[in-house]
Design a protein around this motif. Structure first.
Motif, PDB file in Angstrom:
ATOM      1  N   GLY A  15       0.819  -1.211   0.000  1.00 50.81           N
ATOM      2  CA  GLY A  15       0.000   0.000   0.000  1.00 50.81           C
ATOM      3  C   GLY A  15       0.849   1.256   0.000  1.00 50.81           C
ATOM      4  O   GLY A  15       0.592   2.211  -0.739  1.00 50.81           O
ATOM      5  N   ALA A  16       1.887   1.274   0.834  1.00 49.83           N
ATOM      6  CA  ALA A  16       2.772   2.433   0.906  1.00 49.83           C
ATOM      7  C   ALA A  16       3.599   2.574  -0.366  1.00 49.83           C
ATOM      8  O   ALA A  16       3.750   3.681  -0.910  1.00 49.83           O
ATOM      9  N   LEU A  17       4.146   1.453  -0.856  1.00 42.90           N
ATOM     10  CA  LEU A  17       4.966   1.529  -2.067  1.00 42.90           C
ATOM     11  C   LEU A  17       4.142   1.973  -3.269  1.00 42.90           C
ATOM     12  O   LEU A  17       4.616   2.756  -4.103  1.00 42.90           O
ATOM     13  N   ALA A  18       2.900   1.495  -3.345  1.00 44.14           N
ATOM     14  CA  ALA A  18       2.015   1.934  -4.431  1.00 44.14           C
ATOM     15  C   ALA A  18       1.692   3.417  -4.301  1.00 44.14           C
ATOM     16  O   ALA A  18       1.614   4.134  -5.302  1.00 44.14           O
ATOM     17  N   SER A  19       1.504   3.897  -3.073  1.00 44.35           N
ATOM     18  CA  SER A  19       1.254   5.322  -2.859  1.00 44.35           C
ATOM     19  C   SER A  19       2.414   6.155  -3.370  1.00 44.35           C
ATOM     20  O   SER A  19       2.225   7.170  -4.059  1.00 44.35           O
ATOM     21  N   ALA A  20       3.636   5.728  -3.046  1.00 46.81           N
ATOM     22  CA  ALA A  20       4.815   6.460  -3.509  1.00 46.81           C
ATOM     23  C   ALA A  20       4.896   6.468  -5.027  1.00 46.81           C
ATOM     24  O   ALA A  20       5.183   7.502  -5.660  1.00 46.81           O
ATOM     25  N   ALA A  21       4.631   5.312  -5.632  1.00 45.43           N
ATOM     26  CA  ALA A  21       4.711   5.213  -7.091  1.00 45.43           C
ATOM     27  C   ALA A  21       3.705   6.133  -7.769  1.00 45.43           C
ATOM     28  O   ALA A  21       4.022   6.808  -8.767  1.00 45.43           O
ATOM     29  N   HIS A  22       2.497   6.208  -7.224  1.00 46.35           N
ATOM     30  CA  HIS A  22       1.466   7.047  -7.852  1.00 46.35           C
ATOM     31  C   HIS A  22       1.669   8.519  -7.525  1.00 46.35           C
ATOM     32  O   HIS A  22       1.272   9.385  -8.332  1.00 46.35           O
ATOM     33  N   LEU A  23       2.271   8.834  -6.388  1.00 44.15           N
ATOM     34  CA  LEU A  23       2.635  10.232  -6.143  1.00 44.15           C
ATOM     35  C   LEU A  23       3.589  10.729  -7.219  1.00 44.15           C
ATOM     36  O   LEU A  23       3.479  11.859  -7.702  1.00 44.15           O
ATOM     37  N   TYR A  73      -2.606  -4.234 -11.783  1.00 44.05           N
ATOM     38  CA  TYR A  73      -1.961  -4.397 -13.083  1.00 44.05           C
ATOM     39  C   TYR A  73      -1.607  -3.046 -13.698  1.00 44.05           C
ATOM     40  O   TYR A  73      -0.639  -2.948 -14.470  1.00 44.05           O
ATOM     41  N   GLU A  74      -2.365  -1.996 -13.364  1.00 42.62           N
ATOM     42  CA  GLU A  74      -1.971  -0.651 -13.808  1.00 42.62           C
ATOM     43  C   GLU A  74      -0.648  -0.264 -13.166  1.00 42.62           C
ATOM     44  O   GLU A  74       0.248   0.271 -13.828  1.00 42.62           O
ATOM     45  N   LEU A  75      -0.496  -0.529 -11.872  1.00 42.16           N
ATOM     46  CA  LEU A  75       0.759  -0.229 -11.180  1.00 42.16           C
ATOM     47  C   LEU A  75       1.920  -1.008 -11.797  1.00 42.16           C
ATOM     48  O   LEU A  75       2.972  -0.434 -12.135  1.00 42.16           O
ATOM     49  N   VAL A 482     -11.039  -7.490   0.843  1.00 41.57           N
ATOM     50  CA  VAL A 482      -9.791  -7.550   1.578  1.00 41.57           C
ATOM     51  C   VAL A 482      -9.069  -8.867   1.299  1.00 41.57           C
ATOM     52  O   VAL A 482      -9.597  -9.749   0.632  1.00 41.57           O
ATOM     53  N   PHE A 483      -7.854  -8.975   1.824  1.00 40.99           N
ATOM     54  CA  PHE A 483      -6.999 -10.160   1.653  1.00 40.99           C
ATOM     55  C   PHE A 483      -6.534 -10.299   0.211  1.00 40.99           C
ATOM     56  O   PHE A 483      -6.242 -11.390  -0.267  1.00 40.99           O
ATOM     57  N   THR A 484      -6.472  -9.165  -0.499  1.00 41.28           N
ATOM     58  CA  THR A 484      -5.967  -9.153  -1.871  1.00 41.28           C
ATOM     59  C   THR A 484      -4.979  -8.005  -2.023  1.00 41.28           C
ATOM     60  O   THR A 484      -5.096  -6.969  -1.364  1.00 41.28           O
ATOM     61  N   VAL A 485      -4.020  -8.167  -2.924  1.00 38.72           N
ATOM     62  CA  VAL A 485      -3.111  -7.082  -3.275  1.00 38.72           C
ATOM     63  C   VAL A 485      -3.908  -5.914  -3.846  1.00 38.72           C
ATOM     64  O   VAL A 485      -3.620  -4.746  -3.576  1.00 38.72           O
ATOM     65  N   GLU A 486      -4.931  -6.245  -4.605  1.00 43.45           N
ATOM     66  CA  GLU A 486      -5.744  -5.219  -5.255  1.00 43.45           C
ATOM     67  C   GLU A 486      -6.319  -4.231  -4.251  1.00 43.45           C
ATOM     68  O   GLU A 486      -6.390  -3.022  -4.520  1.00 43.45           O
ATOM     69  N   TYR A 487      -6.729  -4.722  -3.084  1.00 43.70           N
ATOM     70  CA  TYR A 487      -7.363  -3.841  -2.092  1.00 43.70           C
ATOM     71  C   TYR A 487      -6.383  -2.766  -1.629  1.00 43.70           C
ATOM     72  O   TYR A 487      -6.739  -1.594  -1.510  1.00 43.70           O
ATOM     73  N   SER A 488      -5.138  -3.155  -1.370  1.00 42.86           N
ATOM     74  CA  SER A 488      -4.139  -2.196  -0.904  1.00 42.86           C
ATOM     75  C   SER A 488      -3.768  -1.202  -1.995  1.00 42.86           C
ATOM     76  O   SER A 488      -3.602  -0.008  -1.731  1.00 42.86           O
ATOM     77  N   VAL A 489      -3.617  -1.687  -3.227  1.00 40.29           N
ATOM     78  CA  VAL A 489      -3.248  -0.789  -4.317  1.00 40.29           C
ATOM     79  C   VAL A 489      -4.392   0.176  -4.626  1.00 40.29           C
ATOM     80  O   VAL A 489      -4.170   1.364  -4.881  1.00 40.29           O
TER      81      VAL A 489
END
Length: 526
Positions: A15-23, A73-75, A482-489
């Motif tokens: 979740g945090a790494l995806a946030s950084a990438a999209h920032l 998959y977008e990430l 929940v319990f998916t990568v998708e939820y965090s991203v």
């Protein structure tokens, strides 16, 4: 330009790494203005992979992927591959899954033999009515019902339940609301849950295949990673009586290796918090020793409890953190220095490594399942070494072949139990010479499935927030599961887009087509 503004990401999971990438990609932020604050020495959260060939590799859990994960998959579609920077991680995934198609031939095993009628779900007429009923109910009407309050006892011995619960890690006492969400979210997978043909796999373990490429790209952009850094508290701007609700984080209180430090947030600075953790307090055993069970509150839970005290808009962490007896299970990773065991499993199942996905032992007291991945499963794995993973939903029950609960078993005893279900005890002496099994206890692994009120999970961006968001498995996002990568991203994208005021939304949650619904109905009637 964002020059001068700083973003602080509490936690180093996806979740945090995806946030950084999209920032960086969507917000135009400089990487040097983004700080990842992680209590552990390594990033990745639940998407991990560690160990070595000598002491044994360790995979605490396995996240499955699916074509419907539009946000994930977008990430991965803009993160470069580590092996070929001209290609993306998504292209690596697509190529790998095109070459290594999943088609489980031994999805359920009972009495040492493959169950051959897994294409039939084993529903009674009442089961079908109950499934349609729960799928049609509102979340408000289901409230805090358990799954086993919505079905007759016989439902929990059906082929459907055995495959569904082990695919997604549901327990009968888990939330009926979460079960309903899964029915809607993955209805397109109904006709193939017996083969798991809709599952995408990562080329290697998920740390090597997902986390490491994202982290490498972020470091290349200048993102600052602060390991062994605990955020003890967050100070928010006091609420003025009669004023409109405002949530503004003003200070972060850190404990670093060098001692305590306070970060004073400036105008325009942002905070993204990973609240809670499914792999918190995980304990690792060995081939010779069972792991201890720990349930002490780790920083991910302690911080959430602290800031949520007397604030209902920040959720209710105790709903998820205070029921370890209902969220605990145990996993294990087997490292083999001889090809014999994987060859015997392949001969039994008919699946070469990487094509079978989950094999569940339906009559296992522990409800044990294993996954044999495509080899190698680790970037540093020697050619003569093989690795596979397994887990069990009922580790507190005595085994069928080892007369003690899994939770009290060493890795060797867990491997003995597995060999018993595979009817391979005749090879035990030889296999034990070449295999090491490392068990892991996970006290909070399914905490996100526990009974909850709607307000127990905070909004990604709480009402009135100017600079603060939650990005985790424990924030509320309608329809997704929940319990998916998708939820965090999805949470990460939502947080970035809202806090930056971008005219953008995450991709909609996938909805099954009419044709997919018709195929699901056929499966329901089978």
């Amino acid at each position: 330009m964002t020059q001068g503004r700083q973003a602080y990401l509490i936690g180093g999971g996806i979740g945090a790494l995806a946030s950084a990438a999209h920032l960086i990609r969507d917000g135009g932020w400089r990487g040097s203005d983004i700080h990842v604050l992680e209590a552990a020495a390594i990033n990745g959260g639940a998407m991990d992979g560690s160990g070595n060939a000598d002491e044994g590799y360790i995979v605490r859990g396995g996240r499955m992927f699916n074509f419907s994960y539009g946000c994930t998959y977008e990430l991965l579609g803009f993160i470069p591959s580590l092996t070929d920077p001209s290609r993306t991680v998504l292209q690596e995934f697509q190529d790998f899954n095109e070459l290594n198609k999943t088609e489980a031939r031994a999805r359920l095993v009972r009495g040492g033999a493959i169950v051959t009628d897994v294409d039939r779900m084993g529903f009674s007429a009442r089961d079908r009515i109950d499934l349609l009923h729960i799928a049609g109910q509102s979340e408000a009407s289901l409230g805090k019902k358990r799954i086993d309050e919505c079905f007759a006892p016989a439902f929990f011995s059906s082929n459907f339940w055995l495959m569904w619960c082990t695919m997604f890690a549901f327990q009968p006492w888990h939330s009926a609301v979460e079960f309903k969400r899964y029915l809607h979210r993955f209805v397109h997978e109904f006709p193939r849950i017996h083969t798991l043909a809709g599952v995408d796999r990562s080329p290697l373990n998920q740390y090597d295949s997902v986390i490491l490429p994202i982290e490498t790209w972020l470091r290349g952009q200048g993102v600052q990673f602060h390991g062994s850094t605990v955020v003890e508290d967050i100070a928010f701007k006091p609420q003025r009586p009669g004023a409109a609700r405002e949530i503004t984080a003003e200070r972060l209180y850190l404990i670093e290796a060098s001692g305590p430090r306070t970060v004073v947030l400036g105008e325009g600075d942002l905070v993204f918090m990973t609240n809670g953790s499914m792999t918190a307090a995980a304990s690792i055993g060995s081939h010779e020793q069972a792991p201890p069970l720990r349930s002490a509150k780790t920083p991910e839970w302690a911080l959430w409890e602290k800031i949520a005290r007397n604030r209902r808009d920040f959720g209710n962490p105790s709903a998820f953190a205070d029921h370890v007896d209902e969220s605990f299970w145990e996993s294990f990773t087997v490292t083999c220095r001889s090809p014999l065991l994987l060859k015997l499993i392949e001969d039994f199942s008919g699946n070469p490594p990487g094509t079978g996905a989950l094999m569940t032992f339906a009559d296992s007291n522990w409800l044990m399942s294993i996954v044999v991945a495509k080899q190698p499963h680790f970037a540093n794995q020697p050619a003569e070494v093989q690795v596979f993973w397994g887990y069990a939903l009922f580790p507190d029950r005595p085994g069928n072949f080892v007369a003690k609960p899994m939770s009290e078993c060493s890795g060797a005893e867990i491997l003995q139990e597995l060999l018993g279900h595979l009817r391979l005890r005749a090879h035990e002496a030889e296999l034990m010479q070449h295999c090491r099994c490392v068990p892991v206890k996970l006290p909070y692994i399914t905490a996100e499935f526990l009974l909850r009120d709607h307000s127990d999970r905070p909004a990604v961006v709480p009402t009135g927030s100017t600079n603060f968001a939650f990005v985790s498995q424990f924030c509320e996002q309608a329809d997704d599961v929940v319990f998916t990568v998708e939820y965090s991203v999805r949470a990460a994208q939502t947080a970035v887009y809202q806090l930056l005021g971008l005219n953008k939304q995450p991709r909609p949650v996938y909805k099954a087509s009419t044709a997919e619904l018709a195929e699901a109905l056929k499966t329901l009637l089978s």
